[in-house]
Design an enzyme around this catalytic site. Structure first.
Site, PDB file in Angstrom:
ATOM      1  N   GLU A  35       0.835  -1.206   0.000  1.00  0.00           N
ATOM      2  CA  GLU A  35       0.000   0.000   0.000  1.00  0.00           C
ATOM      3  C   GLU A  35       0.875   1.264   0.000  1.00  0.00           C
ATOM      4  O   GLU A  35       0.719   2.157   0.824  1.00  0.00           O
ATOM      5  CB  GLU A  35      -0.987  -0.007   1.177  1.00  0.00           C
ATOM      6  CG  GLU A  35      -2.281   0.701   0.845  1.00  0.00           C
ATOM      7  CD  GLU A  35      -3.387   0.538   1.886  1.00  0.00           C
ATOM      8  OE1 GLU A  35      -4.425   1.187   1.695  1.00  0.00           O
ATOM      9  OE2 GLU A  35      -3.221  -0.218   2.865  1.00  0.00           O
ATOM     10  N   TYR A 105      -0.119  -7.631  -1.702  1.00  0.00           N
ATOM     11  CA  TYR A 105      -1.173  -6.861  -1.047  1.00  0.00           C
ATOM     12  C   TYR A 105      -2.493  -7.380  -1.596  1.00  0.00           C
ATOM     13  O   TYR A 105      -2.924  -7.022  -2.691  1.00  0.00           O
ATOM     14  CB  TYR A 105      -0.982  -5.366  -1.322  1.00  0.00           C
ATOM     15  CG  TYR A 105      -2.077  -4.481  -0.777  1.00  0.00           C
ATOM     16  CD1 TYR A 105      -2.618  -4.707   0.488  1.00  0.00           C
ATOM     17  CD2 TYR A 105      -2.565  -3.409  -1.526  1.00  0.00           C
ATOM     18  CE1 TYR A 105      -3.630  -3.891   0.981  1.00  0.00           C
ATOM     19  CE2 TYR A 105      -3.558  -2.585  -1.030  1.00  0.00           C
ATOM     20  CZ  TYR A 105      -4.087  -2.839   0.228  1.00  0.00           C
ATOM     21  OH  TYR A 105      -5.091  -2.036   0.721  1.00  0.00           O
ATOM     22  N   ASP A 144       0.200  -8.145   3.328  1.00  0.00           N
ATOM     23  CA  ASP A 144      -1.135  -7.937   3.887  1.00  0.00           C
ATOM     24  C   ASP A 144      -2.088  -8.841   3.113  1.00  0.00           C
ATOM     25  O   ASP A 144      -2.430  -8.555   1.973  1.00  0.00           O
ATOM     26  CB  ASP A 144      -1.517  -6.464   3.742  1.00  0.00           C
ATOM     27  CG  ASP A 144      -2.934  -6.171   4.215  1.00  0.00           C
ATOM     28  OD1 ASP A 144      -3.645  -7.115   4.628  1.00  0.00           O
ATOM     29  OD2 ASP A 144      -3.340  -4.992   4.155  1.00  0.00           O
ATOM     30  N   ASN A 146      -5.153  -9.576   4.117  1.00  0.00           N
ATOM     31  CA  ASN A 146      -6.530  -9.098   4.313  1.00  0.00           C
ATOM     32  C   ASN A 146      -7.485 -10.193   4.776  1.00  0.00           C
ATOM     33  O   ASN A 146      -8.637 -10.247   4.347  1.00  0.00           O
ATOM     34  CB  ASN A 146      -7.052  -8.423   3.033  1.00  0.00           C
ATOM     35  CG  ASN A 146      -6.955  -6.904   3.122  1.00  0.00           C
ATOM     36  OD1 ASN A 146      -7.272  -6.314   4.156  1.00  0.00           O
ATOM     37  ND2 ASN A 146      -6.515  -6.280   2.046  1.00  0.00           N
ATOM     38  N   ASP A 241      -1.516   2.228  10.119  1.00  0.00           N
ATOM     39  CA  ASP A 241      -2.507   1.491  10.903  1.00  0.00           C
ATOM     40  C   ASP A 241      -2.134   0.010  11.018  1.00  0.00           C
ATOM     41  O   ASP A 241      -2.777  -0.742  11.753  1.00  0.00           O
ATOM     42  CB  ASP A 241      -3.921   1.654  10.324  1.00  0.00           C
ATOM     43  CG  ASP A 241      -4.009   1.359   8.842  1.00  0.00           C
ATOM     44  OD1 ASP A 241      -2.955   1.202   8.187  1.00  0.00           O
ATOM     45  OD2 ASP A 241      -5.141   1.289   8.319  1.00  0.00           O
TER      46      ASP A 241
END
Length: 255
Positions: A35, A105, A144, A146, A241
């Site tokens: 990201e 990602y 990531d 997700n 985050d």
């Protein structure tokens, strides 16, 4: 060998919040980011001693991945061929002498699950990519993904069943990947430890109270299991985050 993965949620913003201090201090052999949210020419990083590989999304301020490595790879490939993964800059695959590194990602299925079908199709193509690589050399996969795989991987699992990142479909795809011959390195070392999260909402005091999700992973081929030394999350590092995750392992021998 030390590897780091971090969803920086906008690399330029993360740099303003201390990214380079952490980058230089951790001194990783390979440092992967997700990201990045930027285009070519929008940032110049002082990372002497590293080769840099970037996969930019066509859409500005969206997605994107990068890898910084001290050792030059034998080859570098971007995306999953001629499909949307390349448009969104989500994958970089680096080939080294004794293993492949895949920085990813994974698409989010979105709050209303509007992209769940796209996500599940992606999972199928991605698994084939990983299996093809693994047939040639062991794979180190990071990024990531997700998805929180099990209830232990998020704080409020009871109220999140069926939500984006914790649907039975997404969790099932993760189970399938691991059952294909891969190891979730954090759970290899900490199989029953609660509170090991890597992402927190920006809502007030959520991170301080550790109301989080574990959606960032280092996953390796089963035959690399004996090379593993440690896998952990650096939850004390802010700037995004997400927090950085770290894998330490002996350098694999040629298989």
């Amino acid at each position: 060998m030390k590897l780091v993965s971090w969803n920086v949620n906008g690399l330029r913003a993360c740099v303003r919040k201390g990214f380079l201090d952490y980058f230089h201090k951790i001194d990783a052999d390979i440092f992967c980011v997700q990201e990045t949210k930027l285009q070519e020419g929008q940032i110049q990083l002082d990372v002497e001693g590293y080769y840099q590989y970037w996969n930019y999304a066509e859409r500005k301020g969206y997605s994107g991945t990068a890898v910084f490595t001290k050792k030059k790879p034998l080859s570098v490939n971007y995306g999953l061929g001629n499909d949307s993964s390349q448009v969104e800059g989500r994958i970089i695959t680096l080939e080294f002498d004794s293993f492949y590194l895949v920085n990813v990602y994974t698409p989010n299925s979105q709050r209303d699950l509007a992209r769940l079908d796209i996500r599940l199709e992606w999972e199928d193509r991605f698994l084939e990519h990983i299996k093809t690589l693994d047939a040639m050399k062991p794979v180190v996969l990071c990024g990531d993904l997700n998805v929180a795989h099990h209830e232990i991987d998020l704080k409020n699992y009871k109220t999140n069943h069926g939500n984006s990142g914790f649907t039975k479909e997404e969790r099932g795809k993760m189970t399938r990947l691991l059952n294909t011959g891969f190891v979730d390195t954090l759970r290899h070392f900490h199989p029953e430890t609660e509170g090991l999260y890597t992402w927190w909402s920006y809502m007030k005091t959520v991170r301080e109270r550790n109301i989080g999700w574990r959606i960032d992973y280092f996953i390796v081929s089963n035959r690399l299991e004996n090379y593993l030394i440690d896998s952990q999350a650096h939850t004390e590092i802010y700037g995004s985050d997400h927090c950085p995750i770290i894998l330490e392992m002996e350098a694999p021998k040629n298989h």
